[in-house]
Design an enzyme around this catalytic site. Structure first.
Site, short mmCIF file in Angstrom:
data_model
loop_
_atom_site.label_atom_id
_atom_site.label_comp_id
_atom_site.label_asym_id
_atom_site.label_seq_id
_atom_site.Cartn_x
_atom_site.Cartn_y
_atom_site.Cartn_z
N HIS A 49 41.43 56.51 50.59
CA HIS A 49 41.51 55.21 49.92
C HIS A 49 42.91 54.62 49.92
O HIS A 49 43.20 53.68 49.19
CB HIS A 49 40.95 55.28 48.51
CG HIS A 49 39.51 55.71 48.48
ND1 HIS A 49 38.51 54.97 49.05
CD2 HIS A 49 38.93 56.82 48.01
CE1 HIS A 49 37.36 55.61 48.92
NE2 HIS A 49 37.59 56.75 48.29
N ARG A 73 45.76 39.73 42.81
CA ARG A 73 47.21 39.83 42.97
C ARG A 73 47.56 39.53 44.43
O ARG A 73 46.67 39.42 45.27
CB ARG A 73 47.66 41.25 42.66
CG ARG A 73 46.94 42.27 43.54
CD ARG A 73 47.53 43.65 43.52
NE ARG A 73 47.00 44.43 44.64
CZ ARG A 73 45.90 45.16 44.62
NH1 ARG A 73 45.17 45.23 43.52
NH2 ARG A 73 45.49 45.81 45.69
N GLU A 84 24.86 51.25 43.78
CA GLU A 84 24.83 50.33 44.90
C GLU A 84 24.34 51.07 46.13
O GLU A 84 24.71 52.23 46.34
CB GLU A 84 26.24 49.79 45.14
CG GLU A 84 26.29 48.48 45.90
CD GLU A 84 27.66 47.84 45.80
OE1 GLU A 84 27.83 46.91 44.98
OE2 GLU A 84 28.57 48.28 46.52
N LYS A 134 33.79 45.99 37.37
CA LYS A 134 33.10 45.89 38.66
C LYS A 134 31.64 45.46 38.51
O LYS A 134 31.06 44.86 39.42
CB LYS A 134 33.19 47.22 39.42
CG LYS A 134 34.61 47.74 39.60
CD LYS A 134 35.53 46.79 40.33
CE LYS A 134 36.99 47.17 40.13
NZ LYS A 134 37.94 46.15 40.60
C1 MV4 Z 1 31.26 51.11 49.28
C2 MV4 Z 1 31.13 51.78 50.49
C3 MV4 Z 1 29.90 51.78 51.09
N1 MV4 Z 1 28.84 51.19 50.48
N2 MV4 Z 1 30.19 50.52 48.72
C4 MV4 Z 1 35.80 52.40 48.48
C5 MV4 Z 1 36.67 52.07 47.33
C6 MV4 Z 1 36.02 50.96 46.60
N3 MV4 Z 1 36.80 49.76 46.82
C7 MV4 Z 1 34.67 50.82 47.18
N4 MV4 Z 1 34.61 51.65 48.36
C8 MV4 Z 1 33.51 51.71 49.13
N5 MV4 Z 1 32.42 51.07 48.62
C9 MV4 Z 1 29.03 50.59 49.31
N6 MV4 Z 1 27.97 50.03 48.71
C10 MV4 Z 1 32.23 52.41 51.05
C11 MV4 Z 1 33.43 52.39 50.35
C12 MV4 Z 1 34.49 53.11 50.99
C13 MV4 Z 1 35.55 52.47 51.59
C14 MV4 Z 1 35.66 51.08 51.57
C15 MV4 Z 1 36.71 50.45 52.16
C16 MV4 Z 1 37.67 51.20 52.82
C17 MV4 Z 1 37.58 52.57 52.86
C18 MV4 Z 1 36.54 53.22 52.24
C19 MV4 Z 1 36.47 54.61 52.28
C20 MV4 Z 1 35.43 55.23 51.67
C21 MV4 Z 1 34.44 54.49 51.02
#
Ligand code: MV4
Length: 650
Positions: A237, A294, A202, A118
């Site tokens: 998630h 994918r 981040e 990442k």
């Molecule tokens: C984030 C975020 C807010 N700000 N990054 C969740 C799993 C991983 N793919 C990254 N995720 C997130 N990254 C920043 N800088 C919020 C999430 C996140 C989230 C993102 C998409 C769908 C659901 C979520 C649930 C909790 C947190």
């Protein structure tokens, strides 16, 4: 140009069936692989050939690279489609395919590796002009460096595992004082999950939508996007509802998002199907989150709005052919929405639920990509997703309402499932208004609460359904109802058991009473559908009669209820020695005595295994086992009578 004649699908369930479907349409020979418990699974039945991989645990079967490669060699496959999950984002597997002279239907190993890191992915995106949030992504930074950088990044911030994805090893920091502890926790979780405790920082965007873009690239330098999907509705998630296009975006935003995704794919010289995930802020800004290398679970919503077959696109790219369409030939038609039906128990923190599917009828007016059919056994070895229901409409609300109707039509009994929960979310006013946010469910916790129908109303429906059954239907047990006609009116006492509730309905031609509540009733039936009015209450659904075990299953709004029509008396049931019913869905392990044997109080009679635990049912009073109604190895659903037991005469 390579040619694919024989395609091995290194997966199971709905995605294996989805890939087989397109493979067959294209005239390919399809090869399924299976673990021991999947020997009779639908994907095995539908493929031209099937190869055994090994025992049920995924690491011994679907994750076993050597076994998959051997199956490809032995079946004469020229290509392997990995589906999603399992080996789909394993760079070493993609490499091993190439080494074995097989086409891996997916991107180059280096693309998988880069996006799996990442921090490297974030750096590459930032360098290529794809927007990223402020952050710090120098790999291998020590705790002190991270702490110093955290001040520059600013609060609130997120600590994310470099090897992460899907929220594992992720911690939010709201106040500077929490940083050290959050860092330690994130590192610990990442080390346990991935064997790699590197993290990045981040800026945390607490209120955002998850909007992702489907991209495709070929080996001739063509890269396009197939528009975006909104997947904001998630629980821990795990995506629950996905839709395309993302509602509420301006044409400019949609265009910019698509361009950013194409830029991301070009930046890594991508090939095949990919998904670029963005966080989309309430102000309409968007930031790169990660890229999945994918085909995704939710690809059908993109198929329904574009009219394209994404598996066919993947196979075209894998053969070295150009993309089937150019960007300007792709258009959005209407809207599509998908719900994921999981075998999980909404009454028990959504824990996975397993067991045989005793009854299953899929809705007929939406697309159903299912991994199981009636009679199949849902195992707890793999992902609990049973099916995806996908609706298309002229607009979002039409697609949404079609999904609500589809859940009303769903008739599934056996394992617990989340159908009623999905329906509640679809009908939630904020969701219906497209007021989307990744924290939708956090803000609306009542949606997670199961809301079973009133047992009294269900009982009246059951009694009315029974009374409405024509008396001329042969040896119909319902005619054995306790009926008499005081003063010329037909009055029927109907003792019932609605799930755990014993209830008696007193029914006459126009009024029904349960306990002390009396009201007029009417029932309309059409095939197995019914619509009951009882005073100001109304219940619509459909019902399934099971004559042999005297049960009625009523399906209402994605939920099912078991109604016993000739319940045992409570005195017999409560701890009664005669009640050998499966306490949960499972498999019979042992019958401890022989039919005809007398047993003492406390003697073990039968053992079943459920959720990897054994449960032994014992006689609570001395008696005789007249017969076993099941044998070792049988799968049984919760509540099934297992033993015909006679309590000793006093
Ligand atoms: C984030 C975020 C807010 N700000 N990054 C969740 C799993 C991983 N793919 C990254 N995720 C997130 N990254 C920043 N800088 C919020 C999430 C996140 C989230 C993102 C998409 C769908 C659901 C979520 C649930 C909790 C947190």
């Amino acid at each position: 140009m390579a040619r694919i004649d024989t395609l091995l699908i290194a997966n199971r369930g709905e995605i294996a069936r989805r890939i087989i479907r397109t493979g067959r349409q294209l005239g390919l020979t399809t090869v399924a692989v299976y673990s021991d418990i999947d020997a009779d699974a639908p994907h095995v039945r539908e493929a031209d050939l099937a190869m055994r991989l090994g025992p049920a645990p995924a690491r011994d079967s679907y994750l076993n690279m050597e076994a998959v490669l051997a199956a490809a060699r032995d079946s004469g496959a020229d290509a392997i489609h990995p589906g999603y999950g399992f080996l789909s984002e394993n760079a070493a597997f993609a490499e091993a395919c190439a080494d074995a002279g097989l086409i891996f239907v997916g991107p180059a190993p280096d693309s998988i590796r880069l996006m799996g890191d990442k921090a490297a992915a974030r750096q590459r995106m930032a360098d290529s002009g794809v927007p990223v949030l402020p952050g710090f992504d120098q790999e291998d930074a020590d705790d002190a460096t991270l702490k110093a950088e955290a001040e520059r990044v600013g609060l609130p911030l997120l600590i994310k595992a470099v090897a992460g994805g899907g929220g594992k090893g992720m911690r939010a920091v709201q106040h500077a004082a929490e940083f050290d502890e959050a860092l330690a926790a994130a590192r610990r979780e990442a080390r346990n999950a991935f064997g790699d405790d590197r993290v990045l920082l981040e800026r945390y965007l607490p209120s955002a939508r998850h909007v992702e873009v489907q991209v495709f690239a070929d080996q001739h330098g063509n890269t396009v996007h197939l528009f975006e999907r909104d997947c904001s509705v998630q629980r821990r998630h795990q995506k629950i509802i996905e839709e395309a296009p993302a509602p509420g975006l301006s044409e400019q935003q949609r265009h910019d998002l698509g361009q950013a995704a194409v830029r991301a794919a070009r930046a890594i010289d991508y090939r095949g199907a990919g998904t670029v995930e963005f966080l989309f802020s309430p102000e309409g800004e968007f930031f790169f989150m990660e890229m999945n290398t994918r085909l995704q679970v939710e690809h059908p919503v993109t198929e329904l709005i574009t009219g394209e077959d994404l598996v066919a696109w993947q196979l075209a790219v894998a053969e070295g052919r150009p993309l089937p369409k150019a960007q300007q030939e792709l258009q959005v038609h209407g809207a599509a929405m998908e719900v994921r039906l999981y075998a999980e128990n909404p009454y028990q923190q959504f824990l996975p639920s397993s067991g045989p599917l005793t009854h299953l009828r899929w809705p007929s007016e939406v697309r159903v990509d299912a991994g199981v059919e009636a009679g199949d056994i849902v195992s707890d070895y793999y992902d609990p997703m049973l099916a995806k229901l996908i609706a298309h409409g002229d607009d979002r609300d039409q697609a949404r309402r079609r999904l609500v109707r589809a859940l009303d039509q769903l008739a599934l009994s056996g394992p617990h499932h989340n159908g009623a929960f999905l329906r509640r979310v679809l009908c939630d006013p904020a969701f219906a208004d497209a007021d989307l946010d990744t924290r939708l469910l956090e803000h609306r916790p009542h949606l997670l609460q199961a809301e079973p129908e009133d047992p009294a109303l269900l009982a009246v429906a059951a009694a009315a359904l029974l009374a409405g059954t024509p008396p001329d239907s042969g040896d119909d047990p319902w005619t054995a109802l306790n009926a008499w006609r005081p003063l010329g009116r037909r009055r029927t006492l109907v003792p019932l058991r609605v799930d755990e509730h014993p209830l008696t309905v007193v029914l006459d031609d126009d009024r029904a009473s349960v306990a002390d509540h009396t009201a007029p009733w009417t029932l309309h039936r059409h095939d197995d559908r019914f619509d009951l009015h009882w005073g100001e209450h109304r219940l619509s659904g459909h019902a399934l009669f099971s004559f042999d075990d005297r049960r009625l299953t009523v399906f209402v709004h994605g939920q099912n209820y078991q109604i016993e029509t000739h319940p045992a008396r409570e005195s017999e049931r409560a701890g009664g020695a005669g009640d050998f019913r499966a306490p949960m869905s499972g498999t019979i392990v042992t019958c401890h005595v022989a039919a005809g044997d007398p047993v003492d109080a406390g003697a073990a009679v039968i053992t079943l295994e459920a959720m990897k635990m054994e449960h032994t049912l014992r006689a609570s009073a001395p008696g005789t086992v007249r017969d076993f109604l099941v044998k070792a190895g049988d799968s049984v659903s919760e509540g099934t009578l297992l033993v015909d037991f006679e309590t000793e005469e006093e």
